[in-house]
Design a protein around this motif. Structure first.
Motif, PDB file in Angstrom:
ATOM      1  N   TYR A  49       0.791  -1.296   0.182  1.00  6.63           N
ATOM      2  CA  TYR A  49      -0.183   0.140   0.003  1.00  6.63           C
ATOM      3  C   TYR A  49       0.708   1.152  -0.177  1.00  6.63           C
ATOM      4  CZ  TYR A  49       0.198   1.178   5.312  1.00  6.63           C
ATOM      5  OH  TYR A  49       0.433   1.806   6.404  1.00  6.63           O
ATOM      6  N   HIS A  50       2.044   1.200   0.653  1.00 11.10           N
ATOM      7  CA  HIS A  50       3.045   2.257   0.263  1.00 11.10           C
ATOM      8  C   HIS A  50       3.257   2.672  -0.924  1.00 11.10           C
ATOM      9  CE1 HIS A  50       3.174   3.640   4.644  1.00 11.10           C
ATOM     10  NE2 HIS A  50       3.664   2.566   5.075  1.00 11.10           N
ATOM     11  N   TYR A  51       3.894   1.436  -1.655  1.00  7.57           N
ATOM     12  CA  TYR A  51       4.018   1.698  -3.093  1.00  7.57           C
ATOM     13  C   TYR A  51       3.212   2.140  -3.877  1.00  7.57           C
ATOM     14  CZ  TYR A  51       5.055  -0.220  -7.684  1.00  7.57           C
ATOM     15  OH  TYR A  51       5.091  -0.133  -9.007  1.00  7.57           O
ATOM     16  N   GLU A  52       1.786   1.407  -3.614  1.00  6.94           N
ATOM     17  CA  GLU A  52       0.488   2.212  -4.497  1.00  6.94           C
ATOM     18  C   GLU A  52       0.529   3.628  -4.110  1.00  6.94           C
ATOM     19  OE1 GLU A  52      -1.139   0.727  -6.809  1.00  6.94           O
ATOM     20  OE2 GLU A  52       0.346  -0.525  -7.128  1.00  6.94           O
ATOM     21  N   GLY A  53       0.561   3.803  -2.818  1.00  6.04           N
ATOM     22  CA  GLY A  53       0.295   5.648  -2.382  1.00  6.04           C
ATOM     23  C   GLY A  53       1.562   6.184  -3.100  1.00  6.04           C
ATOM     24  N   ILE A  54       2.754   5.909  -3.133  1.00 11.26           N
ATOM     25  CA  ILE A  54       3.955   6.803  -3.779  1.00 11.26           C
ATOM     26  C   ILE A  54       3.699   6.751  -5.306  1.00 11.26           C
ATOM     27  CG2 ILE A  54       6.464   6.698  -4.161  1.00 11.26           C
ATOM     28  CD1 ILE A  54       6.652   5.655  -1.612  1.00 11.26           C
TER      29      ILE A  54
ATOM     30  N   LEU B 201       6.107  10.525  -4.633  1.00 14.09           N
ATOM     31  CA  LEU B 201       6.862  10.266  -3.383  1.00 14.09           C
ATOM     32  C   LEU B 201       6.779  11.586  -2.493  1.00 14.09           C
ATOM     33  CD1 LEU B 201       8.633   8.694  -1.568  1.00 14.09           C
ATOM     34  CD2 LEU B 201      10.635   9.849  -2.848  1.00 14.09           C
ATOM     35  N   GLY B 202       6.983  12.928  -3.107  1.00 12.55           N
ATOM     36  CA  GLY B 202       6.875  14.024  -2.254  1.00 12.55           C
ATOM     37  C   GLY B 202       5.791  14.359  -1.501  1.00 12.55           C
ATOM     38  N   HIS B 203       4.550  14.283  -2.320  1.00  5.84           N
ATOM     39  CA  HIS B 203       3.301  14.406  -2.052  1.00  5.84           C
ATOM     40  C   HIS B 203       2.764  13.465  -1.091  1.00  5.84           C
ATOM     41  CE1 HIS B 203      -1.266  14.751  -1.972  1.00  5.84           C
ATOM     42  NE2 HIS B 203      -0.981  16.061  -2.143  1.00  5.84           N
TER      43      HIS B 203
ATOM     44  N   VAL C 150      -8.825  -0.793   3.167  1.00  7.65           N
ATOM     45  CA  VAL C 150      -8.930   0.464   3.957  1.00  7.65           C
ATOM     46  C   VAL C 150      -7.511   1.077   3.817  1.00  7.65           C
ATOM     47  CG1 VAL C 150      -8.716   1.520   6.479  1.00  7.65           C
ATOM     48  CG2 VAL C 150     -10.586  -0.049   5.549  1.00  7.65           C
ATOM     49  N   TYR C 151      -6.470   0.502   4.061  1.00  5.81           N
ATOM     50  CA  TYR C 151      -4.948   0.670   3.917  1.00  5.81           C
ATOM     51  C   TYR C 151      -4.664   1.268   2.357  1.00  5.81           C
ATOM     52  CZ  TYR C 151      -4.467  -1.135   8.553  1.00  5.81           C
ATOM     53  OH  TYR C 151      -4.852  -1.151  10.053  1.00  5.81           O
ATOM     54  N   ILE C 152      -4.885   0.406   1.631  1.00  8.43           N
ATOM     55  CA  ILE C 152      -4.739   1.032   0.106  1.00  8.43           C
ATOM     56  C   ILE C 152      -5.503   2.247  -0.236  1.00  8.43           C
ATOM     57  CG2 ILE C 152      -5.173   0.029  -2.224  1.00  8.43           C
ATOM     58  CD1 ILE C 152      -4.359  -2.446  -1.358  1.00  8.43           C
ATOM     59  N   TYR C 153      -6.644   2.239   0.161  1.00  9.51           N
ATOM     60  CA  TYR C 153      -7.577   3.289  -0.126  1.00  9.51           C
ATOM     61  C   TYR C 153      -6.978   4.755   0.350  1.00  9.51           C
ATOM     62  CZ  TYR C 153     -11.618   6.334  -1.097  1.00  9.51           C
ATOM     63  OH  TYR C 153     -12.549   7.277  -1.439  1.00  9.51           O
TER      64      TYR C 153
END
Length: 228
Positions: free
Chosen positions: A120-125, A130-132, A214-217
């Motif tokens: 989920y961190h990978y998908e978020g980045i 990365l900055g946002h 939940v975490y991915i969203y």
């Protein structure tokens, strides 16, 4: 349960590491087998295993869409659905004599939690940059960012413990609960215990799947989650 009889695979040895590996592979095999049986002869009007699996997938999509939205639910169905089915198969082994549920071992549950955490961190980045993505850890109020950033980082790492120990603790507890029932009344009360453990096997797989969504969203949208 350490004294559970190692019936079928005893020739491989009696170490807990071997038992964990064998039962993990067996749970994965069962999950793949069910998927193969469901898609072996696809029909417009489903029946048998296809009918059951379509109901399962539709249920996962319905819950995922309710938590996130239909687009996110469908995109991340392969991960959330695979985890749910695999965990359910692993959980269900606790009611089979001679088998040890692999999800009752913290090494497996911790591995599954790390997979979700890293993904989920990978998908978020990837979704936000990365900055946002890092900036949202500081919160909306800039002068509070020195306080909020470490709190958010700790909060995210605590999810690893939450995911892994919730699953491990519940399945291990069910296993010990069954042992007590078998010792006190081996012919009557365990029937009710088996029913409760079957429901628990479903419930824990469901919770893990929900938290994955939940975490991915939260990661891909930058919105804070309220369900933990």
């Amino acid at each position: 349960m350490e004294d559970r009889i190692w019936l079928i695979f005893g020739f491989l040895g009696h170490s807990q590491e071997v038992q964990l590996i064998v039962h993990t592979l067996l749970a994965a095999f069962l999950a793949i087998l069910v998927a193969k049986l469901a898609t072996k002869n696809l029909q417009i009007v489903p029946n048998g295993c296809q009918n059951v699996m379509e109901a399962v997938i539709n249920g996962i999509l319905y819950v995922g869409s309710d938590i996130t939205n239909e687009k996110v639910a469908r995109k991340y169905l392969p991960l959330a659905g695979s985890l749910a089915i695999f965990i359910f198969m692993g959980n269900l082994m606790e009611i089979v004599p001679g088998f040890e549920p692999p999800t009752g071992n913290v090494n497996l549950t911790l591995t599954l939690a790390l997979i979700v955490f890293l993904y989920y961190h990978y998908e978020g980045i990837k979704a936000q940059g990365l900055g946002h993505y890092i900036a949202h850890f500081a919160g909306p109020v800039k002068w509070l960012s020195p306080l909020m950033f470490p709190v958010e980082v700790i909060s995210h790492f605590s999810r690893i413990i939450s995911l892994s120990f919730r699953l491990f603790g519940n399945i291990k507890g069910d296993d010990l609960f069954l042992l007590v029932l078998l010792m006190l009344a081996p012919w009557v009360f365990p029937l009710a215990g088996y029913a409760l453990m079957s429901f628990s096997a479903f419930l824990q797989a469901f919770i893990f799947m929900v938290l994955t969504y939940v975490y991915i969203y939260g990661a891909v949208t930058g919105q804070e989650e309220t369900l933990e």
